[in-house]
Design an enzyme around this catalytic site. Structure first.
Site, PDB file in Angstrom:
ATOM      1  N   LEU A  58      58.568  44.881  35.847  1.00 12.55           N
ATOM      2  CA  LEU A  58      58.640  43.439  35.589  1.00 12.55           C
ATOM      3  C   LEU A  58      57.278  42.902  35.137  1.00 12.55           C
ATOM      4  O   LEU A  58      56.541  42.341  35.934  1.00 12.55           O
ATOM      5  CB  LEU A  58      59.101  42.738  36.876  1.00 12.55           C
ATOM      6  CG  LEU A  58      59.809  41.390  36.782  1.00 12.55           C
ATOM      7  CD1 LEU A  58      60.161  40.883  38.165  1.00 12.55           C
ATOM      8  CD2 LEU A  58      59.105  40.352  35.977  1.00 12.55           C
ATOM      9  N   ALA A  59      56.963  43.098  33.872  1.00 18.28           N
ATOM     10  CA  ALA A  59      55.644  42.676  33.380  1.00 18.28           C
ATOM     11  C   ALA A  59      55.685  42.575  31.857  1.00 18.28           C
ATOM     12  O   ALA A  59      55.698  43.598  31.171  1.00 18.28           O
ATOM     13  CB  ALA A  59      54.573  43.670  33.818  1.00 18.28           C
ATOM     14  N   GLU A  60      55.711  41.360  31.358  1.00 14.98           N
ATOM     15  CA  GLU A  60      55.874  41.180  29.916  1.00 14.98           C
ATOM     16  C   GLU A  60      54.653  41.630  29.131  1.00 14.98           C
ATOM     17  O   GLU A  60      54.785  42.158  28.016  1.00 14.98           O
ATOM     18  CB  GLU A  60      56.207  39.720  29.595  1.00 14.98           C
ATOM     19  CG  GLU A  60      57.596  39.276  30.066  1.00 14.98           C
ATOM     20  CD  GLU A  60      57.686  38.994  31.552  1.00 14.98           C
ATOM     21  OE1 GLU A  60      56.633  38.978  32.227  1.00 14.98           O
ATOM     22  OE2 GLU A  60      58.802  38.793  32.060  1.00 14.98           O
ATOM     23  N   ASP A  84      63.171  32.736  26.793  1.00 18.14           N
ATOM     24  CA  ASP A  84      62.073  32.128  26.034  1.00 18.14           C
ATOM     25  C   ASP A  84      60.820  31.849  26.855  1.00 18.14           C
ATOM     26  O   ASP A  84      59.712  32.170  26.464  1.00 18.14           O
ATOM     27  CB  ASP A  84      62.568  30.818  25.400  1.00 18.14           C
ATOM     28  CG  ASP A  84      63.583  30.106  26.288  1.00 18.14           C
ATOM     29  OD1 ASP A  84      63.238  29.771  27.437  1.00 18.14           O
ATOM     30  OD2 ASP A  84      64.740  29.911  25.842  1.00 18.14           O
ATOM     31  N   GLY A  85      61.009  31.252  28.039  1.00 14.79           N
ATOM     32  CA  GLY A  85      59.861  30.805  28.833  1.00 14.79           C
ATOM     33  C   GLY A  85      59.100  31.946  29.489  1.00 14.79           C
ATOM     34  O   GLY A  85      58.071  31.712  30.124  1.00 14.79           O
ATOM     35  N   PHE A  86      59.567  33.176  29.340  1.00 15.94           N
ATOM     36  CA  PHE A  86      58.885  34.315  29.961  1.00 15.94           C
ATOM     37  C   PHE A  86      58.105  35.129  28.939  1.00 15.94           C
ATOM     38  O   PHE A  86      57.637  36.224  29.226  1.00 15.94           O
ATOM     39  CB  PHE A  86      59.880  35.224  30.693  1.00 15.94           C
ATOM     40  CG  PHE A  86      60.752  34.482  31.666  1.00 15.94           C
ATOM     41  CD1 PHE A  86      60.280  33.339  32.294  1.00 15.94           C
ATOM     42  CD2 PHE A  86      62.043  34.897  31.945  1.00 15.94           C
ATOM     43  CE1 PHE A  86      61.084  32.624  33.184  1.00 15.94           C
ATOM     44  CE2 PHE A  86      62.849  34.192  32.827  1.00 15.94           C
ATOM     45  CZ  PHE A  86      62.371  33.061  33.450  1.00 15.94           C
ATOM     46  N   PRO A  89      53.389  35.645  29.224  1.00 19.89           N
ATOM     47  CA  PRO A  89      52.504  36.737  29.665  1.00 19.89           C
ATOM     48  C   PRO A  89      52.269  37.754  28.536  1.00 19.89           C
ATOM     49  O   PRO A  89      51.254  38.439  28.526  1.00 19.89           O
ATOM     50  CB  PRO A  89      53.264  37.382  30.832  1.00 19.89           C
ATOM     51  CG  PRO A  89      54.168  36.299  31.337  1.00 19.89           C
ATOM     52  CD  PRO A  89      54.555  35.491  30.120  1.00 19.89           C
ATOM     53  N   HIS A 129      63.784  28.239  31.171  1.00 21.26           N
ATOM     54  CA  HIS A 129      64.923  28.999  30.640  1.00 21.26           C
ATOM     55  C   HIS A 129      65.532  28.352  29.400  1.00 21.26           C
ATOM     56  O   HIS A 129      66.633  28.735  29.000  1.00 21.26           O
ATOM     57  CB  HIS A 129      66.023  29.128  31.693  1.00 21.26           C
ATOM     58  CG  HIS A 129      65.680  29.998  32.865  1.00 21.26           C
ATOM     59  ND1 HIS A 129      64.824  29.605  33.861  1.00 21.26           N
ATOM     60  CD2 HIS A 129      66.087  31.242  33.200  1.00 21.26           C
ATOM     61  CE1 HIS A 129      64.728  30.564  34.771  1.00 21.26           C
ATOM     62  NE2 HIS A 129      65.486  31.575  34.388  1.00 21.26           N
TER      63      HIS A 129
HETATM   64  C1  LIG Z   1      57.504  35.984  33.845  1.00 20.26           C
HETATM   65  C2  LIG Z   1      58.939  36.137  34.222  1.00 20.26           C
HETATM   66  N1  LIG Z   1      59.631  37.186  33.719  1.00 20.26           N
HETATM   67  C3  LIG Z   1      60.931  37.343  34.005  1.00 20.26           C
HETATM   68  C4  LIG Z   1      61.584  36.451  34.805  1.00 20.26           C
HETATM   69  C5  LIG Z   1      63.059  36.632  35.102  1.00 20.26           C
HETATM   70  N2  LIG Z   1      63.265  36.990  36.484  1.00 20.26           N
HETATM   71  C6  LIG Z   1      63.541  36.054  37.422  1.00 20.26           C
HETATM   72  S1  LIG Z   1      63.634  36.694  38.932  1.00 20.26           S
HETATM   73  C7  LIG Z   1      63.327  38.244  38.393  1.00 20.26           C
HETATM   74  C8  LIG Z   1      63.250  39.372  39.369  1.00 20.26           C
HETATM   75  C9  LIG Z   1      62.250  39.122  40.433  1.00 20.26           C
HETATM   76  O1  LIG Z   1      62.283  40.132  41.375  1.00 20.26           O
HETATM   77  P1  LIG Z   1      61.346  40.110  42.654  1.00 20.26           P
HETATM   78  O2  LIG Z   1      59.948  39.818  42.268  1.00 20.26           O
HETATM   79  O3  LIG Z   1      61.584  41.362  43.390  1.00 20.26           O
HETATM   80  O4  LIG Z   1      61.856  38.861  43.490  1.00 20.26           O
HETATM   81  P2  LIG Z   1      63.317  38.611  44.108  1.00 20.26           P
HETATM   82  O5  LIG Z   1      64.092  37.897  43.044  1.00 20.26           O
HETATM   83  O6  LIG Z   1      63.914  39.909  44.450  1.00 20.26           O
HETATM   84  O7  LIG Z   1      63.092  37.729  45.272  1.00 20.26           O
HETATM   85  C10 LIG Z   1      63.177  38.255  37.004  1.00 20.26           C
HETATM   86  C11 LIG Z   1      62.963  39.451  36.180  1.00 20.26           C
HETATM   87  C12 LIG Z   1      60.832  35.368  35.299  1.00 20.26           C
HETATM   88  N3  LIG Z   1      61.390  34.434  36.076  1.00 20.26           N
HETATM   89  N4  LIG Z   1      59.526  35.230  34.997  1.00 20.26           N
END
Ligand SMILES: Cc1ncc(C[n+]2csc(CCOP(=O)(O)OP(=O)(O)O)c2C)c(N)n1
Ligand SMILES: [Mg+2]
Lengths: 334, 340
Positions: A58-60, A84-86, A89, A129
Site C-alpha cells: 500500500l504505497a503509491e 483520484d485523491g490517492f 503520494p 474519492h
Molecule cells: C493514499 C491512499 N491510498 C489508498 C487508499 C485506499 N485505501 C483505503 S483503506 C485502504 C487499506 C488500509 O489498510 P490498513 O492500513 O491495514 O487499515 P485498515 O483499513 O485495515 O484499518 C486502502 C488501500 C487511501 N485511502 N489512501
C-alpha cells in the site's frame, strides 16, 4: 462487436494488452483477487498470474517508482491508482521521473507507462474519492493525458495508451462505469488517441466536455434543441495534447464556446481552451467563451456535491450566456 | 494483573460492548440508506478501548478512519461520529474539544501529524503525548516510515499504534511485511511491543508503558496490536471475494468481548445484572446515535463555499455571489434548502 459496460470495456482492453504483449504488467492496490475496488481488473490475475497482475504494498510512491524501474527494464507498466485523491503520494515520481526521463536521457530511455485513474464525483463518496486532478498533469510537460467518456473509447484509447511509448494519464469517469455501449474489440481504433471528436453536430454553440460530463453535455444539447438552440458537442478525449483543430473548426462555425468540467475553474482546462480559441478564432467569436466548472473549493462533502458539479441546468445556463440570452448573470456586465 | 480493579474491568467491558453496538447500529444505518458508508471496527474493540482508555485528556490522538471506538473514549457526541459518514461534512467534531483529530482517509498521513504535534509538545515542555493510529497496510506508506525517522531523530513523545487487523482491504498483511510489523521499529531506533490486540488488558498495559516513556522524556514507542477485522473493510466491500470462512471462524473464537466476558465471569464480576445494565447502556447509546443521525439537518447549499480560506478571497466570493444568483433563478422550492 458486443455490448458492454464501461468497466468491462476497460477490463477487455487490459486483457487484450496482456495477451498481445508479454511486457505488459499491471500494478496496483487490490487489483488481484478482489479485481479492484471497482472490479475493473476482475479475473485478470487468475488468468495471467500474480507476476503480471500484481497486488502491490500500500504505497503509491512505491508503485510509481517501481513502474519507472520496470519501464527501464523494457516493461510496459499499467498502474491503477485506486481513487483520484490517492495519486498524490505518487506525484513526485510522476512529475520528476515519469514525465522527465525521456527528456533527461535525450530519448535513450522511454517511459511507456499507463496510469489509470478513476476520477470525478457524483457517487456520494467520502473525502478524496471524487477529485478531478487532470490539470496538475496537463500542466506537466512530458505526460500525455486522456479522459474517456464511453465504452468504445475506454477500450480503444486504453489500448493506444498502453502502446504509446510516452507516459499516459488515463482518466476514467467512475460514475459512468456502469453505462453500456457497443464495443468493437479487435478493430483498429477509428481515431488517434490525440483526437477530439464532434459527438453531436450543431450550429449555434460549441460545447466542449470530456470524461463524465460528455454525457451531461449531450443531455444538455437535447434539452437545448427542445428550446430551438442547436448545440455542437465536442468530446475532447485528449487533454494533453488538445486537438484544437476540431474545436477551432466548430467555433468558426458557431461563434460561441462553452467549456464544461468538474475540476475547479481556476487554472483548469477551460481556461486553457478558452484562451487558445480566443487567440485563434478571435474574429469569429460572437461572445466571450464561457466556463462551467467546479467551484474553486476542495471537493465538498457528498451532501453538497450536487451544487459543486456542473449539471445539465448549469451547462444550459452557460449556453444561454454564450448566446446572450437571459441567464443567471444577466445584467451583471461581463 | 496491572492495577485494574474489578470495577474498572467491568467498565472496560461496558465500553467494548457499547462501541460494538455503535458499530452495528452504524452498519444498519448504512444499510438503511442513512449513511453513505461505514468502516466497521468489529473485532478491534479491545485494541481501541485498551489504548483509548489509557490516555489522559490532554493527550492528542491522530486516528485513521476506523477509530470510532477511540472517539467514543474521547467523549464524542454520538451524532458527530456519523456526520462524516452521512456525507454532511468532512469532519464530525472539533479536534480541540476532544483532543483528537478527525478521521484521516489518506493512508498514513496522520502519523506525521502526530510526530509534528509531539515536536511541539517537546518544545513546550508539555507532559502530554501524541498517539497515532494506523493499520498494517499503512506501514508500507512513505509517510509512516518518515514519521518514525523524525520521531526517533528528535526523540519526541509520540506513540505509533498499529492495529494489525490482518488485512488492508483485500491484501493480507504478508504482502506488506515479511516480518512482524513491530520488528521494523527498532531499525528506526524506536522501541516496540507486539501485543495481543484482542486482550484489552494487554493493550492497556502496553499503552501505559509507552505513555510513561513518552511523558518521562524517553521518546517514541511503536505498538503493534495484533487483531482482526471481523467485518468488511467498509460497507462497500465484499470480503468473500478474497478471504476464507475458516479464517473468520478462527478469529471469532478470539473475539475480544467474549474473552473479557469469560475473565469477568471467572472472577464473578459478570453477573446477570451487570450483563443487562451493559446491554441497556449499549441500546441507549445506539438509540441516541440513530436519532441524532436521522434528524441531522442537511448542510445548506451555500455552505459549499464555507471555510475554504480563513480570510476573504475575491475569486471565491465572486463564484459564491454568482451561484447565489443562479440558485435564485429557480422557483423557490425547486432547490432543496435554497431559502435556508
Ligand atoms: C493514499 C491512499 N491510498 C489508498 C487508499 C485506499 N485505501 C483505503 S483503506 C485502504 C487499506 C488500509 O489498510 P490498513 O492500513 O491495514 O487499515 P485498515 O483499513 O485495515 O484499518 C486502502 C488501500 C487511501 N485511502 N489512501
Ligand atoms: Mg489493516
Amino acid at each position: 462487436m458486443s455490448s458492454m459496460t464501461f468497466g468491462r470495456a476497460i477490463n477487455a482492453g487490459l486483457r487484450k494488452s496482456l495477451e498481445d504483449d508479454p511486457k505488459v504488467i499491471l500494478l496496483g492496490e487490490d487489483i488481484g483477487k478482489l479485481g479492484g475496488v471497482f472490479r475493473v481488473t476482475d479475473g485478470l490475475q487468475k488468468d495471467f498470474g500474480s507476476h503480471r497482475v500484481v497486488d502491490t504494498p500500500l504505497a503509491e510512491a512505491g508503485i510509481m517508482g517501481c513502474a519507472v524501474g520496470l519501464a527501464y527494464r523494457g516493461y510496459r507498466p499499467v498502474v491503477e491508482i485506486q481513487f483520484d485523491g490517492f495519486i498524490y503520494p505518487a506525484f513526485d515520481q510522476i512529475v520528476c521521473q515519469v514525465a522527465k526521463l525521456h527528456y533527461r536521457t535525450q530519448g535513450k530511455v522511454t517511459m511507456p507507462i499507463t496510469i489509470r485513474v478513476p476520477f470525478g464525483g457524483g457517487i456520494g463518496s467520502p473525502e478524496h474519492h471524487s477529485e478531478s486532478p487532470e490539470a496538475y498533469f496537463t500542466h506537466t510537460s512530458g505526460l500525455r493525458v486522456v479522459a474517456v467518456s464511453n465504452p468504445q473509447d475506454a477500450y480503444s484509447m486504453l489500448r493506444q495508451a498502453i502502446s504509446s511509448d510516452d507516459p499516459v494519464l488515463y482518466f476514467e469517469p467512475k460514475r459512468r462505469y456502469h453505462i453500456k455501449g457497443e464495443v468493437k474489440e479487435h478493430a483498429e481504433p477509428s481515431l488517434p488517441m490525440g483526437s477530439a471528436q464532434v459527438v453531436t453536430e450543431g450550429r449555434d454553440v460549441t460545447l466542449v466536455a470530456y470524461g463524465p460530463l460528455v454525457r451531461t453535455a449531450l443531455d444538455a444539447a437535447t434539452a437545448a434543441a427542445d428550446d430551438g438552440v442547436s448545440v455542437e458537442v465536442i468530446d475532447l478525449r485528449s487533454l494533453s495534447p488538445i486537438d484544437y483543430s476540431i474545436v477551432e473548426a466548430s467555433v468558426r462555425k458557431t461563434g460561441r464556446l462553452v467549456v464544461a468540467h468538474e475540476a475547479s475553474q481556476s487554472g483548469g482546462l477551460g481556461a486553457e481552451i478558452a484562451t487558445t480559441i480566443t487567440e485563434r478564432c478571435f474574429h469569429f467569436l460572437e461572445a466571450a467563451p464561457v466556463r462551467i466548472a467546479g467551484f474553486d473549493i476542495p471537493y465538498p462533502p457528498s451532501k453538497l456535491e450536487a451544487h459543486h458539479l456542473p449539471d445539465l441546468d448549469r451547462i444550459l445556463d452557460g449556453v444561454d450566456r454564450a448566446l446572450g440570452r437571459r441567464n443567471s448573470l444577466s445584467g451583471l456586465g461581463a | 494483573m496491572l492495577d485494574v480493579t474489578d470495577e474498572q474491568l467491568a467498565s472496560l467491558y461496558e465500553d467494548m460492548v457499547v462501541i460494538r453496538r455503535i458499530d452495528t447500529e452504524a452498519t444498519y444505518l448504512q444499510r438503511q440508506g442513512e449513511l453513505a458508508l461505514w468502516p466497521p471496527l468489529l473485532g478491534q474493540e479491545a485494541a481501541q478501548i485498551g489504548s483509548g482508555r489509557a490516555l489522559r485528556e490532554d493527550d492528542f490522538v491522530f486516528p485513521s478512519y476506523r477509530e470510532n471506538g477511540v472517539a467514543y473514549c474521547r467523549g464524542v457526541d454520538l451524532g458527530d461520529i456519523v456526520r462524516v459518514w452521512r456525507g454532511n461534512a468532512h469532519s464530525g467534531w472539533d479536534p480541540y474539544e476532544l483532543n483528537m483529530a478527525t478521521p484521516q482517509v489518506i493512508i498514513g498521513a496522520q502519523s506525521l501529524h502526530a510526530t509534528g504535534y509531539a515536536m511541539g509538545l517537546k518544545n513546550d515542555d508539555s507532559e502530554a503525548v501524541a498517539l497515532t493510529y494506523f493499520g498494517d497496510g499503512a506501514t508500507s506508506q512513505g509517510d509512516v516510515n518518515e514519521a518514525m525517522i523524525f520521531a526517533a531523530s528528535f526523540q519526541v513523545p509520540v506513540i505509533f499504534f498499529c492495529q494489525n487487523n490482518q488485512w488492508a482491504i483485500s491484501e493480507p498483511v504478508g504482502l506488506q511485511a515479511r516480518v512482524p510489523i513491530s520488528s521494523r521499529a527498532p531499525g528506526f531506533g524506536i522501541p516496540s511491543m507486539r501485543v495481543d490486540g484482542n486482550d484489552v488488558l494487554a493493550v492497556l498495559a502496553a499503552t501505559r508503558v509507552a505513555l510513561h516513556r513518552a511523558r518521562t522524556g524517553g521518546g517514541p514507542t511503536f505498538i503493534e496490536a495484533v487483531t482482526y477485522r471481523m467485518g468488511p473493510h467498509t460497507t462497500a466491500d465484499d470480503p468473500t471475494r478474497y478471504r476464507d470462512e475458516a479464517e473468520m471462524g478462527e478469529w471469532a473464537a478470539k473475539d475480544p468481548i467474549s474473552r473479557l466476558g469469560a475473565l469477568l465471569k471467572s472472577r464473578g464480576v459478570l453477573t446477570e445484572a451487570l450483563e443487562s445494565s451493559v446491554t441497556a447502556a449499549a441500546d441507549a447509546v445506539a438509540k441516541e446515535m440513530r436519532h441524532a443521525c436521522i434528524t441531522m439537518p442537511p448542510p445548506a447549499p451555500m455552505d459549499v463555499f464555507s471555510h475554504v480560506y480563513s480570510e476573504p478571497n475575491s475569486t471565491l466570493d465572486t463564484q459564491k455571489e454568482n451561484y447565489a444568483r443562479y440558485l435564485q433563478s429557480f422557483p423557490a422550492d425547486s432547490v432543496e434548502g435554497i431559502n435556508q
